[in-house]
Write a protein that holds these residues in place. Structure first.
Motif, PDB file in Angstrom:
ATOM      1  N   PRO A   1       7.545  -4.005   5.526  1.00  0.00           N
ATOM      2  CA  PRO A   1       7.165  -3.932   6.937  1.00  0.00           C
ATOM      3  C   PRO A   1       8.359  -3.490   7.789  1.00  0.00           C
ATOM      4  N   ASP A   2       8.066  -3.049   9.010  1.00  0.00           N
ATOM      5  CA  ASP A   2       9.085  -2.419   9.870  1.00  0.00           C
ATOM      6  C   ASP A   2      10.311  -3.298  10.118  1.00  0.00           C
ATOM      7  N   HIS A   3      10.088  -4.625  10.261  1.00  0.00           N
ATOM      8  CA  HIS A   3      11.204  -5.497  10.653  1.00  0.00           C
ATOM      9  C   HIS A   3      12.241  -5.642   9.543  1.00  0.00           C
ATOM     10  N   TRP A   4      11.950  -5.111   8.349  1.00  0.00           N
ATOM     11  CA  TRP A   4      12.916  -5.164   7.251  1.00  0.00           C
ATOM     12  C   TRP A   4      13.571  -3.804   6.989  1.00  0.00           C
ATOM     13  N   HIS A   5      13.099  -2.742   7.653  1.00  0.00           N
ATOM     14  CA  HIS A   5      13.599  -1.395   7.326  1.00  0.00           C
ATOM     15  C   HIS A   5      15.120  -1.299   7.439  1.00  0.00           C
ATOM     16  N   LYS A   6      15.632  -1.773   8.574  1.00  0.00           N
ATOM     17  CA  LYS A   6      17.075  -1.609   8.811  1.00  0.00           C
ATOM     18  C   LYS A   6      17.894  -2.333   7.749  1.00  0.00           C
TER      19      LYS A   6
ATOM     20  N   GLY B   1       1.504 -10.841  -6.999  1.00  0.00           N
ATOM     21  CA  GLY B   1       0.423  -9.934  -7.420  1.00  0.00           C
ATOM     22  C   GLY B   1       0.872  -8.479  -7.415  1.00  0.00           C
ATOM     23  N   ARG B   2       1.726  -8.125  -6.466  1.00  0.00           N
ATOM     24  CA  ARG B   2       2.159  -6.720  -6.392  1.00  0.00           C
ATOM     25  C   ARG B   2       3.227  -6.414  -7.436  1.00  0.00           C
ATOM     26  N   LEU B   3       4.013  -7.422  -7.784  1.00  0.00           N
ATOM     27  CA  LEU B   3       4.991  -7.218  -8.862  1.00  0.00           C
ATOM     28  C   LEU B   3       4.250  -7.059 -10.190  1.00  0.00           C
TER      29      LEU B   3
ATOM     30  N   GLY C   1       0.815  -1.224   0.000  1.00  0.00           N
ATOM     31  CA  GLY C   1       0.000   0.000   0.000  1.00  0.00           C
ATOM     32  C   GLY C   1       0.841   1.262   0.000  1.00  0.00           C
ATOM     33  N   GLN C   2       1.740   1.392   0.941  1.00  0.00           N
ATOM     34  CA  GLN C   2       2.502   2.631   1.059  1.00  0.00           C
ATOM     35  C   GLN C   2       3.582   2.727  -0.011  1.00  0.00           C
ATOM     36  N   GLY C   3       4.221   1.612  -0.319  1.00  0.00           N
ATOM     37  CA  GLY C   3       5.275   1.630  -1.334  1.00  0.00           C
ATOM     38  C   GLY C   3       4.731   2.093  -2.679  1.00  0.00           C
TER      39      GLY C   3
ATOM     40  N   GLU D   1      10.557   4.204   4.860  1.00  0.00           N
ATOM     41  CA  GLU D   1       9.297   4.487   5.545  1.00  0.00           C
ATOM     42  C   GLU D   1       9.464   4.480   7.070  1.00  0.00           C
ATOM     43  N   LYS D   2       8.556   5.164   7.734  1.00  0.00           N
ATOM     44  CA  LYS D   2       8.531   5.183   9.193  1.00  0.00           C
ATOM     45  C   LYS D   2       7.922   3.895   9.695  1.00  0.00           C
ATOM     46  N   PRO D   3       8.089   3.477  10.911  1.00  0.00           N
ATOM     47  CA  PRO D   3       9.086   3.968  11.850  1.00  0.00           C
ATOM     48  C   PRO D   3      10.472   3.487  11.387  1.00  0.00           C
TER      49      PRO D   3
ATOM     50  N   ALA E   1      10.919  -4.458  -6.232  1.00  0.00           N
ATOM     51  CA  ALA E   1      11.061  -5.756  -5.558  1.00  0.00           C
ATOM     52  C   ALA E   1       9.921  -5.929  -4.567  1.00  0.00           C
ATOM     53  N   ASP E   2       9.371  -7.105  -4.506  1.00  0.00           N
ATOM     54  CA  ASP E   2       8.341  -7.399  -3.506  1.00  0.00           C
ATOM     55  C   ASP E   2       8.278  -8.908  -3.323  1.00  0.00           C
ATOM     56  N   CYS E   3       7.688  -9.339  -2.204  1.00  0.00           N
ATOM     57  CA  CYS E   3       7.612 -10.776  -1.918  1.00  0.00           C
ATOM     58  C   CYS E   3       6.337 -11.418  -2.472  1.00  0.00           C
TER      59      CYS E   3
ATOM     60  N   VAL F   1      13.631   9.633   6.281  1.00  0.00           N
ATOM     61  CA  VAL F   1      12.566   8.796   6.824  1.00  0.00           C
ATOM     62  C   VAL F   1      11.218   9.363   6.372  1.00  0.00           C
ATOM     63  N   GLY F   2      10.240   8.460   6.245  1.00  0.00           N
ATOM     64  CA  GLY F   2       8.980   8.845   5.597  1.00  0.00           C
ATOM     65  C   GLY F   2       7.855   9.338   6.478  1.00  0.00           C
ATOM     66  N   SER F   3       8.149  10.167   7.484  1.00  0.00           N
ATOM     67  CA  SER F   3       7.047  10.855   8.184  1.00  0.00           C
ATOM     68  C   SER F   3       6.855  12.186   7.469  1.00  0.00           C
TER      69      SER F   3
ATOM     70  N   GLN G   1      -1.342  -8.640   6.945  1.00  0.00           N
ATOM     71  CA  GLN G   1      -1.825  -7.773   8.048  1.00  0.00           C
ATOM     72  C   GLN G   1      -0.772  -7.711   9.149  1.00  0.00           C
ATOM     73  N   TRP G   2       0.494  -7.643   8.741  1.00  0.00           N
ATOM     74  CA  TRP G   2       1.631  -7.796   9.650  1.00  0.00           C
ATOM     75  C   TRP G   2       1.637  -6.816  10.821  1.00  0.00           C
ATOM     76  N   ARG G   3       0.987  -5.642  10.682  1.00  0.00           N
ATOM     77  CA  ARG G   3       1.012  -4.662  11.783  1.00  0.00           C
ATOM     78  C   ARG G   3       0.446  -5.232  13.078  1.00  0.00           C
TER      79      ARG G   3
HETATM   80  N1  LIG Z   1       4.241   7.519   5.893  1.00  0.00           N
HETATM   81  C1  LIG Z   1       3.012   7.054   6.007  1.00  0.00           C
HETATM   82  O1  LIG Z   1       2.056   7.802   6.124  1.00  0.00           O
HETATM   83  C2  LIG Z   1       2.796   5.570   5.966  1.00  0.00           C
HETATM   84  C3  LIG Z   1       1.518   5.066   5.713  1.00  0.00           C
HETATM   85  C4  LIG Z   1       1.362   3.683   5.641  1.00  0.00           C
HETATM   86  C5  LIG Z   1       2.444   2.848   5.836  1.00  0.00           C
HETATM   87  N2  LIG Z   1       3.679   3.376   6.109  1.00  0.00           N
HETATM   88  C6  LIG Z   1       4.825   2.488   6.334  1.00  0.00           C
HETATM   89  O2  LIG Z   1       5.148   1.839   5.121  1.00  0.00           O
HETATM   90  C7  LIG Z   1       5.620   0.534   5.360  1.00  0.00           C
HETATM   91  C8  LIG Z   1       4.816  -0.459   4.544  1.00  0.00           C
HETATM   92  O3  LIG Z   1       3.470  -0.457   4.971  1.00  0.00           O
HETATM   93  P1  LIG Z   1       2.302  -0.995   4.015  1.00  0.00           P
HETATM   94  O4  LIG Z   1       1.014  -0.664   4.620  1.00  0.00           O
HETATM   95  O5  LIG Z   1       2.568  -0.516   2.638  1.00  0.00           O
HETATM   96  O6  LIG Z   1       2.547  -2.575   4.085  1.00  0.00           O
HETATM   97  P2  LIG Z   1       2.147  -3.652   3.004  1.00  0.00           P
HETATM   98  O7  LIG Z   1       2.006  -4.943   3.701  1.00  0.00           O
HETATM   99  O8  LIG Z   1       0.982  -3.155   2.200  1.00  0.00           O
HETATM  100  O9  LIG Z   1       3.411  -3.701   2.034  1.00  0.00           O
HETATM  101  C9  LIG Z   1       4.640  -4.214   2.441  1.00  0.00           C
HETATM  102  C10 LIG Z   1       5.224  -4.964   1.252  1.00  0.00           C
HETATM  103  O10 LIG Z   1       6.576  -5.286   1.546  1.00  0.00           O
HETATM  104  C11 LIG Z   1       6.848  -6.533   0.943  1.00  0.00           C
HETATM  105  N3  LIG Z   1       8.037  -7.094   1.565  1.00  0.00           N
HETATM  106  C12 LIG Z   1       8.184  -7.647   2.788  1.00  0.00           C
HETATM  107  N4  LIG Z   1       9.462  -8.004   3.016  1.00  0.00           N
HETATM  108  C13 LIG Z   1      10.145  -7.695   1.882  1.00  0.00           C
HETATM  109  C14 LIG Z   1      11.495  -7.851   1.471  1.00  0.00           C
HETATM  110  N5  LIG Z   1      12.411  -8.398   2.276  1.00  0.00           N
HETATM  111  N6  LIG Z   1      11.839  -7.458   0.213  1.00  0.00           N
HETATM  112  C15 LIG Z   1      10.930  -6.905  -0.615  1.00  0.00           C
HETATM  113  N7  LIG Z   1       9.628  -6.736  -0.280  1.00  0.00           N
HETATM  114  C16 LIG Z   1       9.246  -7.120   0.952  1.00  0.00           C
HETATM  115  C17 LIG Z   1       5.590  -7.329   1.148  1.00  0.00           C
HETATM  116  O11 LIG Z   1       5.497  -8.374   0.206  1.00  0.00           O
HETATM  117  C18 LIG Z   1       4.501  -6.278   0.969  1.00  0.00           C
HETATM  118  O12 LIG Z   1       3.964  -6.264  -0.341  1.00  0.00           O
HETATM  119  C19 LIG Z   1       5.509   0.303   6.871  1.00  0.00           C
HETATM  120  O13 LIG Z   1       6.741   0.477   7.487  1.00  0.00           O
HETATM  121  C20 LIG Z   1       4.542   1.374   7.324  1.00  0.00           C
HETATM  122  O14 LIG Z   1       4.756   1.800   8.648  1.00  0.00           O
HETATM  123  C21 LIG Z   1       3.865   4.709   6.154  1.00  0.00           C
END
Ligand SMILES: NC(=O)c1ccc[n+]([C@@H]2O[C@H](COP(=O)([O-])OP(=O)(O)OC[C@H]3O[C@@H](n4cnc5c(N)ncnc54)[C@H](O)[C@@H]3O)[C@@H](O)[C@H]2O)c1
Length: 431
Positions: free
Chosen positions: A90-95, A54-56, A28-30, A111-113, A49-51, A137-139, A212-214
Motif C-alpha cells: 500500500p502507498d504508506h509503505w512505498h517510501k 495466504g499470499r505468501l 493484486g498488483q504485486g 508502484e504508483k503513487p 515478502a508479504d504481511c 515508478v509503476g505508471s 481494502q486499505w485504499r
Molecule cells: N500500476 C497500476 O496500474 C496499479 C494497479 C493497482 C495497484 N497499483 C498500486 O500497487 C500497490 C498495491 O496495490 P494492491 O491493489 O496490489 O494492494 P493489495 O492490498 O492487494 O496488496 C498489498 C500487499 O502489500 C502487503 N504489505 C503491506 N505492508 C507490507 C510491508 N511492510 N511489507 C511487505 N508487504 C506488505 C499486504 O499484505 C498486501 O498483500 C498500491 O500502491 C497501488 O496504488 C498500481
C-alpha cells in the motif's frame, strides 16, 4: 508501426546476465507485476515478502517451493542474490521500503503513487541519487506505444497549440470502488497487523483496513493518488510538462458510504505554465461501464487516447476571417465583398487535405506493463536513467495529491513544479 514494438526479438541473455528480483507486497498488483516482469527474458524471481500468509503461500503455488518467502521484507534486502525489488505494498509503505531497498543496493520498481506524504518525494529522490540506484515508478502508460505515438503527434504540431487536456476515469462496481474480497482466514494469526500499519495510527486489527486499505487516508491516497496519478503521468509524458502551478478540486462521497474517509467522486482543475488547463474526473458511480481516457485539445485539432488506441482529428481554423454582411445594404455588401476578394483571393486548393482523421491502434494483446518492465530491466542492465524516475514520480504524485489538499481544505493550492514545492502554508501541514 505500433504492432512492431513488442515483436522485436529479445537480445540473447546469458545465464550470468540474469536479473534476480524479489517482490515486496504480494497483493493484486504485486502478483500481477511479477507475472509480467517474469515474461521479460533473463528475469528470475527468488523471494517474496508479504504481511498475509495466504499470499505468501499463493506465491509458492505460482512460482514454486524454491521461492524464499517471509513476512519481514528486511530479510529480502539482506540477500545478496536479489538485484531488484518490486514494491507492491500500500502507498504508506512505498517510501520506506524503496529507500531501505536502495540503501541495500537494490534497484526498485515502485508502484504508483510514488509518495503518500509530500515529504516522501525528496527523500526518495535523494536515496536514488546517493545510492546510484534505478528507481522506476509503476505508471505503466509512460512506456505505452500509444502514449509514445501521442507524444510524437503533439510534438509534430498536428493539433496546433495545446490549450486543454480533459481526462477521466469512471467506474460503477463494488470492486471498482475498492471493496476487495476479504479472505475467510483474515486474523492476527495470518496477517502481520503491526507491520501492515507501519507509520499509520495504531488501531486494533481490522480486516477491511488490511484488505481494502485504499478506502482510508492512513494507508491510501484517495482517488487522486490511485487514479489521477496515472492521468498526470500520461499528461506529463506526452506534453513534457513538469506539473501544474495551481490546483483546485471538489467532489464528495456520493454512494459508497461504507465507513471510508475519502470521496468517491472527484473533479480537479489544474493550470499549467505551458499555457494549458487540465481537468480531471473520477466517478465511482458513473451509471455505466468502467472507462478511462484523455482528450488533448489544440488550436488545430484534437487527440484522444481511449484504451489501446489514439484518435487524431484535425480541423485547422480557416485562414480567412469570413464575412457577416447580409443585413447591410446591397451596395455596402458589394463593396465589402470586392475588398475582401482582393485581400483574400480565391486560390485553387492544393496539397493534402487540411481536415484529417487518423487512428492508431496497438497490436491485439499489447501490454504497456510489459514494455514498462522491459524498460526497467534494460536500465537495470545499462545503468541508463529511466523515464519515470523518482523526479518524474514525485512530480506526478505531487500534482495528484494537490487535489486532496484542495478538497480537504476547500481552497486553491499552489505548487512549484520545477522546485517540487508546496506553498508554505501547506508544506508545514503535509510532512
Ligand atoms: N500500476 C497500476 O496500474 C496499479 C494497479 C493497482 C495497484 N497499483 C498500486 O500497487 C500497490 C498495491 O496495490 P494492491 O491493489 O496490489 O494492494 P493489495 O492490498 O492487494 O496488496 C498489498 C500487499 O502489500 C502487503 N504489505 C503491506 N505492508 C507490507 C510491508 N511492510 N511489507 C511487505 N508487504 C506488505 C499486504 O499484505 C498486501 O498483500 C498500491 O500502491 C497501488 O496504488 C498500481
Amino acid at each position: 508501426m505500433l504492432a512492431q514494438a513488442q515483436s522485436e526479438p529479445a537480445s540473447p541473455v546469458s545465464a550470468n546476465d540474469h536479473i534476480q528480483i524479489a517482490l515486496i507486497g504480494a497483493g493484486g498488483q504485486g502478483q500481477g507485476d511479477t507475472k509480467v516482469a517474469l515474461q521479460v527474458p533473463g528475469v528470475k524471481l527468488v523471494a517474496v515478502a508479504d504481511c498475509y500468509d495466504g499470499r505468501l503461500q499463493h506465491s509458492k503455488e505460482l512460482w514454486g517451493d524454491d521461492i524464499f518467502t517471509t513476512k519481514e521484507y528486511s530479510q529480502i534486502l539482506e540477500r545478496k542474490d536479489v538485484d531488484a525489488v518490486i514494491v507492491g505494498t500500500p502507498d504508506h509503505w512505498h517510501k520506506q521500503v524503496s529507500i531501505d531497498a536502495m540503501k541495500a543496493g537494490k534497484d526498485v520498481y515502485c508502484e504508483k503513487p510514488m509518495i503518500h506524504l509530500y515529504s516522501d518525494g525528496p527523500e526518495m529522490i535523494e536515496a536514488s541519487h546517493a545510492n546510484h540506484r534505478i528507481l522506476q515508478v509503476g505508471s505503466q502508460r509512460v512506456s505505452s506505444v500509444i502514449y509514445i505515438k501521442a507524444k510524437e503527434v503533439l510534438e509534430s504540431g498536428a493539433i496546433g497549440q495545446l490549450n486543454m487536456v480533459t481526462a477521466r476515469w469512471d467506474r460503477n462496481s463494488s470492486i471498482g470502488a475498492w471493496n476487495y474480497t476479504v479472505p475467510l482466514d483474515a486474523s492476527t494469526e495470518t496477517c502481520d497487523w503491526p507491520t501492515f500499519l507501519g507509520t499509520a495510527p495504531k488501531i486494533p486489527f481490522n480486516a477491511e483496513h488490511f484488505f481494502q486499505w485504499r478506502k482510508w487516508k492512513a494507508y491510501g491516497s484517495g482517488v487522486a493518488g490511485d487514479l489521477f496519478v496515472h492521468l498526470f503521468s500520461g499528461t506529463h509524458f506526452i506534453t513534457n510538462a513538469h506539473g501544474p502551478t495551481r490546483a483546485m478540486a471538489t467532489g464528495g462521497l456520493r454512494f459508497w458510504k461504507d465507513g471510508r474517509d475519502v470521496p468517491d467522486v472527484m473533479l480537479g482543475l489544474f493550470d499549467y505554465p505551458q499555457g494549458f488547463n487540465l481537468s480531471l474526473r473520477v466517478n465511482f458511480v458513473n451509471g455505466g461501464e468502467e472507462n478511462e481516457g484523455l482528450l488533448f485539445t489544440g488550436s488545430e485539432g484534437t487527440m484522444e487516447i481511449a484504451g489501446n488506441s489514439l484518435i487524431v482529428s484535425r480541423v485547422p481554423r480557416e485562414k480567412d476571417p469570413g464575412l457577416m454582411i447580409g443585413t447591410f445594404t446591397n451596395a455596402m455588401q458589394k463593396e465589402i465583398r470586392e475588398q475582401y476578394m482582393e485581400k483574400y483571393p480565391r486560390v485553387h486548393p492544393m496539397g493534402a487535405p487540411q481536415i484529417g482523421y487518423e487512428r492508431y491502434v496497438a497490436a491485439e494483446g499489447y501490454s504497456d506493463s510489459y514494455d514498462h518492465f522491459h524498460n526497467f530491466f534494460a536500465s537495470v542492465r545499462s545503468r541508463q536513467p529511466v523515464v519515470e524516475d523518482a523526479v518524474f514520480g514525485y512530480r506526478a504524485a505531487g500534482a495528484a495529491l494537490l487535489s486532496n489538499l484542495s478538497y480537504d481544505n476547500g481552497t486553491v493550492v499552489h505548487w512549484d513544479p520545477e522546485a517540487m514545492k508546496l506553498e508554505d502554508k501547506f508544506a508545514k501541514k503535509t510532512t
